[in-house]
Design a protein around this motif. Structure first.
Motif, PDB file in Angstrom:
ATOM      1  N   SER A  22       1.382  -0.921   0.041  1.00 57.26           N
ATOM      2  CA  SER A  22      -0.272  -0.193  -0.020  1.00 57.26           C
ATOM      3  C   SER A  22       0.949   1.397  -0.536  1.00 57.26           C
ATOM      4  O   SER A  22       0.479   2.457  -0.887  1.00 57.26           O
ATOM      5  CB  SER A  22      -0.673  -0.116   1.492  1.00 57.26           C
ATOM      6  N   SER A  23       2.026   1.164   0.774  1.00 54.18           N
ATOM      7  CA  SER A  23       2.425   2.257   0.976  1.00 54.18           C
ATOM      8  C   SER A  23       3.428   2.496  -0.394  1.00 54.18           C
ATOM      9  O   SER A  23       3.776   4.158  -1.056  1.00 54.18           O
ATOM     10  CB  SER A  23       3.755   2.568   2.094  1.00 54.18           C
ATOM     11  N   VAL A  24       3.410   0.884  -0.997  1.00 57.14           N
ATOM     12  CA  VAL A  24       4.438   1.394  -2.635  1.00 57.14           C
ATOM     13  C   VAL A  24       3.197   2.480  -3.702  1.00 57.14           C
ATOM     14  O   VAL A  24       3.921   3.358  -4.397  1.00 57.14           O
ATOM     15  CB  VAL A  24       4.625   0.037  -3.225  1.00 57.14           C
ATOM     16  N   HIS A  25       1.761   2.349  -3.298  1.00 58.87           N
ATOM     17  CA  HIS A  25       1.199   2.146  -4.364  1.00 58.87           C
ATOM     18  C   HIS A  25       0.503   3.935  -3.705  1.00 58.87           C
ATOM     19  O   HIS A  25       0.466   4.753  -4.629  1.00 58.87           O
ATOM     20  CB  HIS A  25      -0.417   1.901  -4.483  1.00 58.87           C
ATOM     21  N   ALA A  26       1.032   4.363  -2.732  1.00 55.57           N
ATOM     22  CA  ALA A  26       0.878   5.649  -2.443  1.00 55.57           C
ATOM     23  C   ALA A  26       2.112   6.532  -2.562  1.00 55.57           C
ATOM     24  O   ALA A  26       1.665   8.077  -2.118  1.00 55.57           O
ATOM     25  CB  ALA A  26       0.965   5.415  -0.499  1.00 55.57           C
ATOM     26  N   ILE A  27       3.446   6.425  -2.895  1.00 56.81           N
ATOM     27  CA  ILE A  27       3.955   7.204  -3.384  1.00 56.81           C
ATOM     28  C   ILE A  27       3.279   8.020  -4.427  1.00 56.81           C
ATOM     29  O   ILE A  27       3.408   7.608  -5.093  1.00 56.81           O
ATOM     30  CB  ILE A  27       5.278   6.402  -3.679  1.00 56.81           C
ATOM     31  N   GLU A  28       3.837   9.587  -3.862  1.00 57.56           N
ATOM     32  CA  GLU A  28       3.482  10.644  -4.401  1.00 57.56           C
ATOM     33  C   GLU A  28       4.315  10.526  -5.931  1.00 57.56           C
ATOM     34  O   GLU A  28       5.766  10.402  -5.934  1.00 57.56           O
ATOM     35  CB  GLU A  28       3.327  11.700  -3.821  1.00 57.56           C
ATOM     36  N   LEU A  29       3.742  10.899  -7.000  1.00 54.50           N
ATOM     37  CA  LEU A  29       4.702  10.949  -7.908  1.00 54.50           C
ATOM     38  C   LEU A  29       5.626  12.360  -8.157  1.00 54.50           C
ATOM     39  O   LEU A  29       5.223  13.528  -7.530  1.00 54.50           O
ATOM     40  CB  LEU A  29       3.652  11.361  -9.260  1.00 54.50           C
ATOM     41  N   ASP A  30       7.067  13.099  -8.667  1.00 51.10           N
ATOM     42  CA  ASP A  30       7.340  13.855  -8.071  1.00 51.10           C
ATOM     43  C   ASP A  30       7.010  15.431  -9.462  1.00 51.10           C
ATOM     44  O   ASP A  30       5.819  14.907 -10.671  1.00 51.10           O
ATOM     45  CB  ASP A  30       8.656  13.611  -8.806  1.00 51.10           C
ATOM     46  N   GLU A  31       6.970  16.655  -8.900  1.00 49.56           N
ATOM     47  CA  GLU A  31       7.151  17.640  -9.655  1.00 49.56           C
ATOM     48  C   GLU A  31       7.015  17.740 -11.518  1.00 49.56           C
ATOM     49  O   GLU A  31       6.004  17.830 -12.031  1.00 49.56           O
ATOM     50  CB  GLU A  31       7.529  18.849  -9.277  1.00 49.56           C
ATOM     51  N   ALA A  32       7.917  16.317 -12.050  1.00 48.27           N
ATOM     52  CA  ALA A  32       8.090  16.590 -13.523  1.00 48.27           C
ATOM     53  C   ALA A  32       7.717  15.411 -14.376  1.00 48.27           C
ATOM     54  O   ALA A  32       6.858  15.641 -15.415  1.00 48.27           O
ATOM     55  CB  ALA A  32      10.258  16.012 -13.015  1.00 48.27           C
ATOM     56  N   THR A  33       7.665  14.936 -12.425  1.00 44.54           N
ATOM     57  CA  THR A  33       5.827  13.885 -13.586  1.00 44.54           C
ATOM     58  C   THR A  33       4.882  13.977 -13.718  1.00 44.54           C
ATOM     59  O   THR A  33       3.596  14.302 -15.074  1.00 44.54           O
ATOM     60  CB  THR A  33       6.246  12.344 -13.061  1.00 44.54           C
ATOM     61  N   ARG A  34       4.637  15.030 -12.687  1.00 49.98           N
ATOM     62  CA  ARG A  34       2.802  15.680 -12.949  1.00 49.98           C
ATOM     63  C   ARG A  34       2.384  16.809 -13.543  1.00 49.98           C
ATOM     64  O   ARG A  34       1.831  17.735 -13.776  1.00 49.98           O
ATOM     65  CB  ARG A  34       2.615  15.628 -11.162  1.00 49.98           C
ATOM     66  N   THR A  35       3.501  17.865 -14.511  1.00 52.07           N
ATOM     67  CA  THR A  35       4.368  18.646 -15.486  1.00 52.07           C
ATOM     68  C   THR A  35       3.477  17.888 -16.816  1.00 52.07           C
ATOM     69  O   THR A  35       4.122  16.793 -16.971  1.00 52.07           O
ATOM     70  CB  THR A  35       5.147  19.301 -15.743  1.00 52.07           C
TER      71      THR A  35
END
Length: 163
Positions: A22-35
């Motif tokens: 669950s914690s692996v899936h909860a890792i937030e994507l970095d800003e570069a990925t979300r841009t």
């Protein structure tokens, strides 16, 4: 007693496995990925974690039946990878143009409305899944589509080769 300890150990290991995955899936994507590109002007936007989550959920619920993995089941030659999106007329390689497309879709060359064939806000009476989608929802779906090449790389839009 030994059996109870074994079962307890197995239960704890199983619970730890669930918590770890669950914690692996909860890792937030970095800003570069979300841009992602916002419009034709070259401006970009950083999607929030909520927009990312919402876009994925809405895409899977409303679009994935025909576009699972970024392919287009009705025409595998045109997928949702950035190359296909950028060669469409008008280009659909940014948030604004994808939202416009989801509101009123046109053929790949931009010449003909395909609203009666492709789910859209314009054809919500034919495609009920589109009825309740707001502009925010469409924005999140577009963001999801544009982020996937960064996450799934060549698999996104890869067609039969990968799926």
């Amino acid at each position: 007693m030994l059996k109870q300890k074994i079962w307890l150990s197995l239960a704890c290991a199983s619970l730890a496995g669930i918590m770890f995955s669950s914690s692996v899936h909860a890792i937030e994507l970095d800003e570069a990925t979300r841009t992602v590109p916002l419009g034709e002007s070259g401006k970009t936007i950083i999607l929030t974690a909520e927009q990312v989550k919402r876009g994925k959920r809405l895409f899977n619920n409303s679009c994935a039946q025909c576009h699972n993995g970024g392919i287009t089941k009705t025409n595998p030659n045109i997928g949702l990878e950035l190359e296909s999106l950028s060669f469409a007329i008008p280009a659909r390689d940014n948030i604004k143009s994808l939202v416009d497309y989801m509101k009123d879709p046109t053929s790949y060359d931009g010449a003909t409305s395909i609203a009666e064939l492709h789910p859209s806000i314009k054809s919500a009476e034919i495609f009920p899944k589109m009825r309740n989608l707001t502009d925010e929802d469409l924005f999140a779906i577009a963001g999801h589509i544009l982020m996937q090449p960064k996450i799934a790389a060549e698999k996104w839009g890869g067609g039969k080769i990968y799926y």
